[in-house]
Design a protein around this motif. Structure first.
Motif, PDB file in Angstrom:
ATOM      1  N   HIS A   7      60.390 -44.395 -36.448  1.00  0.00           N
ATOM      2  CA  HIS A   7      60.552 -44.668 -37.689  1.00  0.00           C
ATOM      3  C   HIS A   7      62.064 -45.029 -38.233  1.00  0.00           C
ATOM      4  O   HIS A   7      62.214 -45.938 -38.863  1.00  0.00           O
ATOM      5  CB  HIS A   7      60.127 -43.364 -38.563  1.00  0.00           C
ATOM      6  CG  HIS A   7      60.306 -43.434 -40.134  1.00  0.00           C
ATOM      7  ND1 HIS A   7      60.850 -42.643 -40.907  1.00  0.00           N
ATOM      8  CD2 HIS A   7      59.867 -44.398 -40.960  1.00  0.00           C
ATOM      9  CE1 HIS A   7      61.113 -42.793 -41.980  1.00  0.00           C
ATOM     10  NE2 HIS A   7      60.491 -43.923 -42.359  1.00  0.00           N
ATOM     11  N   GLY A  55      65.066 -43.895 -35.884  1.00  0.00           N
ATOM     12  CA  GLY A  55      65.800 -43.622 -34.972  1.00  0.00           C
ATOM     13  C   GLY A  55      66.442 -42.245 -34.745  1.00  0.00           C
ATOM     14  O   GLY A  55      67.208 -42.047 -33.858  1.00  0.00           O
ATOM     15  N   CYS A  74      58.487 -35.415 -35.431  1.00  0.00           N
ATOM     16  CA  CYS A  74      59.766 -35.723 -35.758  1.00  0.00           C
ATOM     17  C   CYS A  74      60.637 -34.659 -36.697  1.00  0.00           C
ATOM     18  O   CYS A  74      60.094 -34.513 -37.656  1.00  0.00           O
ATOM     19  CB  CYS A  74      60.015 -37.168 -36.252  1.00  0.00           C
ATOM     20  SG  CYS A  74      61.850 -37.540 -36.658  1.00  0.00           S
TER      21      CYS A  74
HETATM   22  S1  FES Z   1      63.021 -40.727 -38.449  1.00  0.00           S
HETATM   23 FE1  FES Z   1      61.810 -40.539 -40.103  1.00  0.00          FE
HETATM   24  S2  FES Z   1      60.120 -39.401 -39.257  1.00  0.00           S
HETATM   25 FE2  FES Z   1      61.248 -39.749 -37.267  1.00  0.00          FE
END
Ligand code: FES
Length: 134
Positions: free
Chosen positions: A30, A32, A55
Protein backbone atom coordinates in the motif's frame (compact mmCIF):
# COMPACT_ATOMS: atom_id res chain seq x y z
CA UNK A 1 11.72 -14.85 12.00
CA UNK A 2 14.65 -14.28 9.72
CA UNK A 3 14.88 -11.06 7.70
CA UNK A 4 16.89 -11.23 4.49
CA UNK A 5 17.91 -8.86 1.75
CA UNK A 6 17.29 -9.87 -1.86
CA UNK A 7 18.97 -6.84 -3.34
CA UNK A 8 19.76 -3.37 -2.03
CA UNK A 9 16.47 -1.83 -0.88
CA UNK A 10 14.47 -5.03 -1.19
CA UNK A 11 14.07 -6.78 2.14
CA UNK A 12 11.97 -9.81 2.87
CA UNK A 13 11.57 -12.25 5.73
CA UNK A 14 11.10 -15.94 6.28
CA UNK A 15 9.37 -17.39 9.31
CA UNK A 16 7.99 -20.65 10.59
CA UNK A 17 4.42 -20.22 11.80
CA UNK A 18 1.95 -22.93 12.78
CA UNK A 19 3.89 -25.67 10.97
CA UNK A 20 4.43 -23.76 7.74
CA UNK A 21 7.25 -21.73 6.24
CA UNK A 22 6.18 -18.29 5.07
CA UNK A 23 8.26 -15.74 3.21
CA UNK A 24 7.20 -12.30 1.98
CA UNK A 25 8.48 -8.81 1.31
CA UNK A 26 8.68 -6.61 4.37
CA UNK A 27 7.43 -3.53 2.53
CA UNK A 28 3.63 -3.12 2.52
CA UNK A 29 2.33 -2.82 -1.08
CA UNK A 30 0.00 0.00 0.00
CA UNK A 31 2.51 2.63 1.10
CA UNK A 32 5.76 0.86 1.88
CA UNK A 33 5.57 0.56 5.68
CA UNK A 34 7.70 -2.23 7.15
CA UNK A 35 5.30 -5.07 7.97
CA UNK A 36 7.67 -6.43 10.61
CA UNK A 37 7.76 -3.27 12.70
CA UNK A 38 4.48 -3.30 14.60
CA UNK A 39 2.59 -5.44 12.08
CA UNK A 40 0.64 -8.52 13.07
CA UNK A 41 0.88 -12.08 11.86
CA UNK A 42 -2.15 -13.94 13.14
CA UNK A 43 -3.62 -17.38 12.56
CA UNK A 44 -7.24 -16.89 11.47
CA UNK A 45 -7.91 -20.58 10.81
CA UNK A 46 -11.21 -20.27 12.67
CA UNK A 47 -12.36 -18.16 9.69
CA UNK A 48 -10.76 -20.57 7.18
CA UNK A 49 -8.14 -17.99 6.32
CA UNK A 50 -4.96 -19.50 7.78
CA UNK A 51 -2.20 -17.09 8.65
CA UNK A 52 -2.83 -13.44 7.76
CA UNK A 53 -0.46 -10.46 7.85
CA UNK A 54 -1.78 -7.10 9.02
CA UNK A 55 0.04 -3.88 8.25
CA UNK A 56 0.63 -1.61 11.24
CA UNK A 57 -0.09 1.58 9.30
CA UNK A 58 -3.64 1.20 7.96
CA UNK A 59 -4.41 -2.44 8.96
CA UNK A 60 -4.63 -3.71 5.40
CA UNK A 61 -4.50 -7.51 5.33
CA UNK A 62 -2.48 -9.82 3.11
CA UNK A 63 -2.30 -13.54 2.56
CA UNK A 64 1.39 -14.35 3.20
CA UNK A 65 1.23 -17.49 1.04
CA UNK A 66 -0.17 -16.19 -2.26
CA UNK A 67 0.06 -12.44 -1.57
CA UNK A 68 -3.56 -11.44 -2.16
CA UNK A 69 -4.78 -8.30 -0.44
CA UNK A 70 -7.61 -9.53 1.80
CA UNK A 71 -8.88 -6.17 3.06
CA UNK A 72 -8.15 -2.56 2.28
CA UNK A 73 -9.76 0.75 3.13
CA UNK A 74 -11.55 1.02 -0.23
CA UNK A 75 -14.22 -1.16 1.50
CA UNK A 76 -14.66 -3.05 -1.72
CA UNK A 77 -12.62 -5.03 -4.16
CA UNK A 78 -9.04 -4.24 -3.04
CA UNK A 79 -7.25 -1.65 -5.11
CA UNK A 80 -4.01 -2.43 -3.30
CA UNK A 81 -1.44 -4.47 -5.21
CA UNK A 82 -0.62 -7.92 -3.84
CA UNK A 83 2.27 -8.68 -1.49
CA UNK A 84 5.24 -10.44 -3.08
CA UNK A 85 5.58 -13.83 -1.45
CA UNK A 86 8.09 -16.64 -1.83
CA UNK A 87 8.04 -20.38 -2.06
CA UNK A 88 10.18 -21.79 0.75
CA UNK A 89 12.04 -25.09 0.73
CA UNK A 90 14.58 -26.75 2.99
CA UNK A 91 17.50 -28.45 1.28
CA UNK A 92 20.76 -29.67 2.78
CA UNK A 93 20.03 -27.85 6.03
CA UNK A 94 19.47 -24.55 4.27
CA UNK A 95 16.37 -22.47 3.58
CA UNK A 96 15.77 -21.53 -0.06
CA UNK A 97 13.25 -19.00 -1.31
CA UNK A 98 11.87 -18.48 -4.79
CA UNK A 99 9.48 -15.65 -5.76
CA UNK A 100 5.93 -16.80 -6.37
CA UNK A 101 4.05 -15.31 -9.31
CA UNK A 102 1.81 -12.46 -8.16
CA UNK A 103 -1.84 -13.52 -7.84
CA UNK A 104 -4.44 -12.35 -10.32
CA UNK A 105 -6.80 -9.66 -9.04
CA UNK A 106 -9.89 -11.03 -7.32
CA UNK A 107 -12.89 -11.04 -9.64
CA UNK A 108 -15.72 -8.77 -8.56
CA UNK A 109 -18.15 -11.69 -8.40
CA UNK A 110 -15.77 -13.56 -6.06
CA UNK A 111 -15.32 -10.68 -3.60
CA UNK A 112 -17.05 -11.01 -0.22
CA UNK A 113 -16.88 -7.73 1.71
CA UNK A 114 -18.52 -9.23 4.82
CA UNK A 115 -15.81 -11.90 4.97
CA UNK A 116 -13.09 -9.32 4.40
CA UNK A 117 -14.48 -7.20 7.25
CA UNK A 118 -14.70 -10.27 9.50
CA UNK A 119 -11.03 -11.07 8.84
CA UNK A 120 -10.01 -7.51 9.56
CA UNK A 121 -11.95 -7.39 12.85
CA UNK A 122 -10.63 -10.81 13.92
CA UNK A 123 -7.04 -9.78 13.26
CA UNK A 124 -7.43 -6.52 15.19
CA UNK A 125 -9.15 -8.36 18.08
CA UNK A 126 -6.35 -10.94 18.30
CA UNK A 127 -3.64 -8.33 18.06
CA UNK A 128 -5.25 -6.24 20.82
CA UNK A 129 -5.78 -9.30 23.04
CA UNK A 130 -2.12 -10.25 22.66
CA UNK A 131 -0.82 -6.74 23.28
CA UNK A 132 -3.22 -5.96 26.15
CA UNK A 133 -3.99 -9.34 27.78
CA UNK A 134 -6.26 -8.00 30.56
S1 FES B 1 1.16 1.15 4.42
FE1 FES B 1 -0.99 1.41 4.44
S2 FES B 1 -1.72 -0.53 4.95
FE2 FES B 1 0.40 -0.79 4.86
Amino acid sequence: MLPFCLEPGLEACVLYKDGKWLAFNRSCPHAGIDLLVGGDIEDLSELNAGVVVGCPAHTYLFDPVVGTCLWDASRGLPETPPLQTYEVSERCGQIWVKPRPLPKPVAKEDWDQARADALQLALVDKALARKFPD
